[in-house]
Design a protein around this motif. Sequence first.
Motif, PDB file in Angstrom:
ATOM      1  N   ASN A 379       0.807  -1.225   0.000  1.00 22.11           N
ATOM      2  CA  ASN A 379       0.000   0.000   0.000  1.00 22.11           C
ATOM      3  C   ASN A 379       0.840   1.276   0.000  1.00 22.11           C
ATOM      4  OD1 ASN A 379      -2.273  -1.647   0.167  1.00 22.11           O
ATOM      5  ND2 ASN A 379      -2.342  -1.538   2.404  1.00 22.11           N
ATOM      6  N   CYS A 448      -6.187   3.036  -5.355  1.00 22.71           N
ATOM      7  CA  CYS A 448      -5.601   4.125  -4.541  1.00 22.71           C
ATOM      8  C   CYS A 448      -4.186   3.816  -4.059  1.00 22.71           C
ATOM      9  CB  CYS A 448      -6.470   4.482  -3.333  1.00 22.71           C
ATOM     10  SG  CYS A 448      -8.161   4.928  -3.751  1.00 22.71           S
ATOM     11  N   ASP A 528       1.389   3.026   9.571  1.00 23.26           N
ATOM     12  CA  ASP A 528       0.181   3.700  10.073  1.00 23.26           C
ATOM     13  C   ASP A 528      -0.143   4.917   9.214  1.00 23.26           C
ATOM     14  OD1 ASP A 528      -0.026   1.852  12.107  1.00 23.26           O
ATOM     15  OD2 ASP A 528       0.989   3.127  13.597  1.00 23.26           O
ATOM     16  N   GLN A 531      -1.590   3.744   5.983  1.00 20.90           N
ATOM     17  CA  GLN A 531      -2.979   3.321   6.138  1.00 20.90           C
ATOM     18  C   GLN A 531      -3.915   4.515   6.248  1.00 20.90           C
ATOM     19  OE1 GLN A 531      -3.905   0.089   5.826  1.00 20.90           O
ATOM     20  NE2 GLN A 531      -5.996   0.932   5.787  1.00 20.90           N
ATOM     21  N   SER A 532      -3.471   5.571   6.928  1.00 22.67           N
ATOM     22  CA  SER A 532      -4.299   6.778   7.043  1.00 22.67           C
ATOM     23  C   SER A 532      -4.511   7.415   5.675  1.00 22.67           C
ATOM     24  CB  SER A 532      -3.626   7.785   7.985  1.00 22.67           C
ATOM     25  OG  SER A 532      -3.536   7.266   9.294  1.00 22.67           O
ATOM     26  N   THR A 535      -6.956   5.248   3.678  1.00 22.11           N
ATOM     27  CA  THR A 535      -8.348   5.430   4.118  1.00 22.11           C
ATOM     28  C   THR A 535      -8.943   6.701   3.538  1.00 22.11           C
ATOM     29  OG1 THR A 535      -7.872   4.246   6.179  1.00 22.11           O
ATOM     30  CG2 THR A 535      -9.838   5.642   6.132  1.00 22.11           C
ATOM     31  N   LEU A 536      -8.178   7.786   3.600  1.00 21.33           N
ATOM     32  CA  LEU A 536      -8.638   9.054   3.047  1.00 21.33           C
ATOM     33  C   LEU A 536      -8.841   8.942   1.533  1.00 21.33           C
ATOM     34  CD1 LEU A 536      -9.136  12.152   3.317  1.00 21.33           C
ATOM     35  CD2 LEU A 536      -6.678  12.448   2.937  1.00 21.33           C
ATOM     36  N   ARG A 538      -9.419   6.256  -0.289  1.00 24.05           N
ATOM     37  CA  ARG A 538     -10.545   5.394  -0.636  1.00 24.05           C
ATOM     38  C   ARG A 538     -11.877   6.117  -0.461  1.00 24.05           C
ATOM     39  NH1 ARG A 538      -8.410  -0.321   2.003  1.00 24.05           N
ATOM     40  NH2 ARG A 538      -7.523  -1.192   0.066  1.00 24.05           N
ATOM     41  N   THR A 539     -11.966   6.922   0.573  1.00 24.17           N
ATOM     42  CA  THR A 539     -13.194   7.704   0.783  1.00 24.17           C
ATOM     43  C   THR A 539     -13.418   8.645  -0.397  1.00 24.17           C
ATOM     44  OG1 THR A 539     -12.901   7.618   3.181  1.00 24.17           O
ATOM     45  CG2 THR A 539     -14.352   9.331   2.313  1.00 24.17           C
TER      46      THR A 539
END
Length: 773
Positions: A379, A448, A528, A531-532, A535-536, A538-539
Amino acid sequence: MAEAHQAVAFQFTVTPDGIDLQLCHEALRQIYLSGLHSWKKRFIRFKNGVMTGVYPGSPAGFMVVVVSYMSYNKYKQLDPSLGLIAKIISHTLIRYMSTDSQRIVGGVLVGTGLWVTIIMIMRNVLKSLLSWHGWMHARHGSVSWSTRLWMLLVKVFSGRKPMLYSFQNSLPRLPVPSVKDTCRRYLESVRALMDDEQYERMKGLTKDFEKNLGPKLQWYLKLKSWWASNYVSDWWEEYIYLRGRGPIMVNSNYYAMDFLYVFPTSIQAARAGNAIHAIMLYRRKLDRAQIKPIYLLANKVPLCSAQWERMFNTTRIPGLETDILQHMNESKHIAVFHKGRFFKVWMFYDGRLLLPREIEQQMERILADKSEPLPGEENLAALTAGDRTPWARARETYFSRGKNKQSLDAIEKAAFFVTLDDTEQRFEPDNPVKSLDSYAKSLLHGKCYDRWFDKSFNLIVFKNGTMGLNAEHSWADAPIIGHLWEHVLSMDPVKLGYTEDGHCCGEPHPNLPGPQRLQWDIPAECQDTIQSSLTLARTLADDVDCHIFPFDDFGKGLIKKCRTSPDAFIQIALQLAHYRDKGKFCLTYEASMTRLFREGRTETVRSCTMETCAFVPATHLTPPVTVEERLKLLKMAAEKHQNMYRLAMTGQGIDRHLFCLYVVSKYLGEDSPFLKEVLSEPWRLSTSQTPLQQVELFDLVRHPEYVSSGGGFGPVADDGYGVSYIIVGENLINFHISSKHSSPETDSHRFGANIKQAMLDILDLFQLEKKAM
């Protein structure tokens, strides 16, 4: 692995006498060929730099001038230099030479000066000629005598065989419009969007700015326009792109699609082989400045080529407050992503560019590699998809040393980035809507984490052989990457071709070293952050509502029969569709280019005009307005749009001027309610046409399907639409629409249906069927 042994250049053997260093012959050969390739490239760049620097002059012209001068001086026994040669001789070491040598050296020096003077005169005359834009106001299909004479003079002073950058020193500077004209046109552009009270308030702000602060800001802007080569472009790049702290995925990056109905091969590695080879051939032509300049008006009016300089070997580097563009002069490798792993693939071997089948061989090796991603590797690219500041901090903290830095350098210094996508995308006749929408979303944002959004562009090759591009926006605008993409698509199935079983032509290389797997050591804290960002991203990606549809009821051919500009026709149709979609008009952005000027980029055409806003409601009035009256209103709207487009192209637009005035006000610490309000107005309809620039590469009559189906971008406003369209041949227009699911006001599919109906309704006004009877 066999290729690992081929990659070993040095062999060390410990003996009683010390270390015996044996340098293998293959390594020496590769070092020699690599050096030879580099020196050839340097020589070509130097030669092209000289040729461009003296254009429209040439070495042959230099010889003609010098020899003619010396011959005239010798046989006429006259001194055309009016004593200049004698002065040169008396004040330099030339006076110690023989008389004949003095004449030769002095003649060469004065002849050179004469040649340089001629070049400067030609260059400045050409710049003056290119500053005239009266040709743009001629009626389509008719050319006045003044324009014919102007075209002849441009041809005479343009020189012979120009290269890509030959005209850069001859292009005029972008003019600064007057504050009065800009304010007047601004008020005109928003009149139809405001009620009387709002308009009077804005009129008061405008008049106050025009009288008080405006002239002061304009003085500084004029000063910059005299000093800088372009008063807009550097600030536009910095403040609109590089200083943005939000994600560039969806918000800035855009995409380009493959053929719509043609599938050259279903073998992923083969399609990548041909495409990568074609891209590298384009880069070689670019390095040698062999790409022809782009022209308007029957190949007479050159456009600026500055944006080509950073197409390859370029990456956007994140910073805490602003990003920078890192450009390498040379890069001999590409970076490839597949199933969470990153690879470095060299593009040269034996001192030459790899052939398509050899590149396919490298892609096959990557596809066959079953190794698992390292911790945090899969990722990792999500950092480029999220906010810029966390990515900048992570880059400085975790990627500034050791193996992480080496691997990141391999990506950021690559010629470009390639994703071997593990999904299948393609236009499916049985399911056209869903298949195209999925294809567009994959190109725009993917998962993403499987595109390196910071690279100048990503080549994405899907599992079933379909492909596309995702491009970063700050370094250049869409027509530049479109020019590359046209080259790739014209070469891929026709000039390079495939074997009967779908592989690239040619044979694999028996000794070709394999791809290099990049190594990472990513700590938990960095994971971390990754991952943050994911997440942003993907939204943001999940919220994008894409809809692509080919409009094949009619195209440019039929619109021309209406004696209307195709672009104006489509823009008015978009206004009609938007009015039906939302029941109101909105501030509309249409991208226009300013590359008639040096280092020009874009300008805004505010295509929601008062004339368009008069035509659109006339189609819904009860009782209905007659066809003749609606047609008259339509033609007035089309003419207005064409005039707005001309003004934008010739440096008389509104928005770039207001933007630069705003930047100056911030530097001076001046607060302008007028500028603040103007620049905060949302563009709820953002539109752009993708031009087909190299028509000669395609047979649009017999094979219109062998052309890119265009590209698109994300919505600019949360409650708005992004619309891109490409006119393909005479009978097809492809539309790319985007919006956000989270907005209750928008629906891309609904808007697409409204566009289609608007196009048909406007065509009906011309009653072409009756005229044909």
